[in-house]
Design a protein around this motif. Structure first.
Motif, mmCIF file in Angstrom:
data_model
loop_
_atom_site.group_PDB
_atom_site.id
_atom_site.type_symbol
_atom_site.label_atom_id
_atom_site.label_comp_id
_atom_site.label_asym_id
_atom_site.label_seq_id
_atom_site.Cartn_x
_atom_site.Cartn_y
_atom_site.Cartn_z
ATOM 1 N N SER A 1 -3.600 1.381 -9.524
ATOM 2 C CA SER A 1 -4.076 0.774 -8.285
ATOM 3 C C SER A 1 -5.583 0.563 -8.317
ATOM 4 O O SER A 1 -6.087 -0.505 -7.948
ATOM 5 C CB SER A 1 -3.696 1.640 -7.086
ATOM 6 O OG SER A 1 -2.301 1.687 -6.913
ATOM 7 N N ILE B 1 -9.959 -2.647 -2.172
ATOM 8 C CA ILE B 1 -8.545 -2.981 -2.171
ATOM 9 C C ILE B 1 -8.369 -4.489 -2.260
ATOM 10 O O ILE B 1 -9.053 -5.247 -1.557
ATOM 11 C CB ILE B 1 -7.858 -2.482 -0.875
ATOM 12 C CG1 ILE B 1 -7.999 -0.959 -0.738
ATOM 13 C CG2 ILE B 1 -6.389 -2.894 -0.831
ATOM 14 C CD1 ILE B 1 -7.249 -0.169 -1.772
ATOM 15 N N GLN C 1 4.422 -1.970 -6.882
ATOM 16 C CA GLN C 1 3.475 -2.184 -5.794
ATOM 17 C C GLN C 1 3.860 -3.343 -4.886
ATOM 18 O O GLN C 1 3.773 -3.238 -3.658
ATOM 19 C CB GLN C 1 2.063 -2.405 -6.349
ATOM 20 C CG GLN C 1 0.989 -2.423 -5.257
ATOM 21 C CD GLN C 1 -0.362 -2.811 -5.793
ATOM 22 O OE1 GLN C 1 -0.494 -3.776 -6.539
ATOM 23 N NE2 GLN C 1 -1.385 -2.062 -5.426
ATOM 24 N N HIS D 1 4.510 -2.628 -0.836
ATOM 25 C CA HIS D 1 3.773 -3.181 0.302
ATOM 26 C C HIS D 1 4.723 -3.756 1.348
ATOM 27 O O HIS D 1 4.533 -3.555 2.559
ATOM 28 C CB HIS D 1 2.795 -4.252 -0.174
ATOM 29 C CG HIS D 1 1.607 -3.689 -0.883
ATOM 30 N ND1 HIS D 1 0.758 -4.463 -1.638
ATOM 31 C CD2 HIS D 1 1.116 -2.425 -0.965
ATOM 32 C CE1 HIS D 1 -0.192 -3.710 -2.149
ATOM 33 N NE2 HIS D 1 0.009 -2.475 -1.754
ATOM 34 N N GLU E 1 -4.219 1.050 1.468
ATOM 35 C CA GLU E 1 -3.327 -0.108 1.400
ATOM 36 C C GLU E 1 -2.494 -0.216 2.675
ATOM 37 O O GLU E 1 -2.299 -1.314 3.208
ATOM 38 C CB GLU E 1 -2.427 -0.006 0.166
ATOM 39 C CG GLU E 1 -3.187 -0.191 -1.142
ATOM 40 C CD GLU E 1 -2.368 0.163 -2.365
ATOM 41 O OE1 GLU E 1 -1.233 0.679 -2.199
ATOM 42 O OE2 GLU E 1 -2.850 -0.045 -3.490
#
Length: 321
Positions: free
Chosen positions: A11, A142, A212, A216, A240
């Motif tokens: 990440s 991010i 990922q 999300h 996130e």
């Protein structure tokens, strides 16, 4: 400019490689911990190149980004004797909060004058004993996944890797009581069988390990994000979730007190207060959505990608000059 770094933290690296450089990521047969190569579950640009140890010997490297203590000797060997910090500029990035005899934990790079030690949070720099080594803090950035929050599922999302092994560090022991207030969906590696370990009915604690992109989407469907962590560095999953627009319920420990401002959720050292806040979000989805919108705005302002890349470009320019 060629930057050598190992694929250690997917990440974090996803944000870092959005910069203007060429990123050399070692790859080895079998793709072990020192040779994972390019990420397979994150989207990385073409500027990230896989290189073998043999290729590195004759490759120009302008900066070595170290992230684990053994990488300095590894880099010297793979670079044909070029020493990070002496023959090639070097930065050591510390992802973690100190462990062991806190607050007297001595950092492995303490007392070095040949590199800069970068922490990802001010809390970490405060608690690590870095001696005379030059230290900097570059807070997380991010890649914005967008405001996707729907909160249609009246459940709380938790993201943690290996919750059984890490136990009290990640607040795993707090989950049974919290699950009485709100059903939990726990995402991450090593979560299989967690409900049985905690003695919870399967419907009160579901688990999954998602890439990922799918994570999300799944997070955005949950009503709230729960962060019961006692002692780790600032989890990127928390940031996130805030970017996605989830309200946050978190223990007021380590850097969480800086990351989650008033109005974005609930921060407390009392798990019973987190449980009450969770029940409120279950019954007041409009309040959850409003707090989540404020969480997103705060995350964009403090942990935006543009600021993150600018901070790193400044430091890299300085170190390599």
């Amino acid at each position: 400019m060629n930057i050598l770094l190992w694929h250690v933290h997917g990440s974090w690296t996803t944000a870092f490689v959005q910069g203007p450089y060429t990123y050399l990521v070692p790859v080895t047969p079998g793709r072990g911990p020192d040779g994972l190569g390019r990420a397979r579950t994150f989207t990385w640009p073409s500027s990230v190149r896989e290189v073998t140890p043999e290729e590195l010997r004759d490759t120009r490297v302008d900066l070595v980004l170290l992230q684990r203590p053994h990488e300095s000797a590894l880099a010297e060997r793979w670079l044909g004797g070029r020493r990070p910090g002496r023959d090639v500029p070097a930065v050591y990035l510390e992802h973690n909060a100190p462990d062991g005899d806190v607050p007297d934990t001595r950092h492995p790079c303490a007392g070095r004058d040949d590199l800069t030690l970068v922490h990802v949070t001010h809390f970490n720099r405060l608690f690590w004993d870095c001696g005379t080594t030059r230290t900097e803090v570059i807070e997380h950035g991010i890649v914005d996944p967008g405001h996707r929050y729907s909160g249609r599922l009246a459940r709380a999302a938790v993201v943690v890797n290996e919750p059984v092994r890490r136990a009290r560090y990640t607040g795993t022991d707090l989950l049974p009581a919290l699950a009485e207030a709100v059903p939990l969906d726990v995402f991450g590696m090593g979560t299989d069988g967690l409900a049985g370990h905690l003695g919870l009915p399967a419907d009160r604690c579901r688990t999954a390990d998602l890439p990922q992109s799918e994570l999300h989407t799944a997070l955005a469907e949950r009503r709230m994000y729960l962060h019961p962590v006692r002692w780790t560095s600032l989890g990127l999953s928390l940031l996130e979730a805030m970017h996605l627009g989830l309200p946050v319920l978190a223990l007021a420990t380590t850097e969480a007190v800086e990351a989650v401002p008033p109005g974005a959720g609930t921060l407390t050292t009392r798990p019973d207060v987190l449980a009450r806040a969770a029940r409120r979000y279950l019954h007041e989805p409009e309040a959850a959505a409003a707090d989540g919108a404020r969480a997103r705005q705060a995350a964009l302002e403090r942990y935006g990608l543009k600021r993150f890349l600018a901070d790193w470009e400044r430091l890299i320019t300085e170190v390599c000059s």
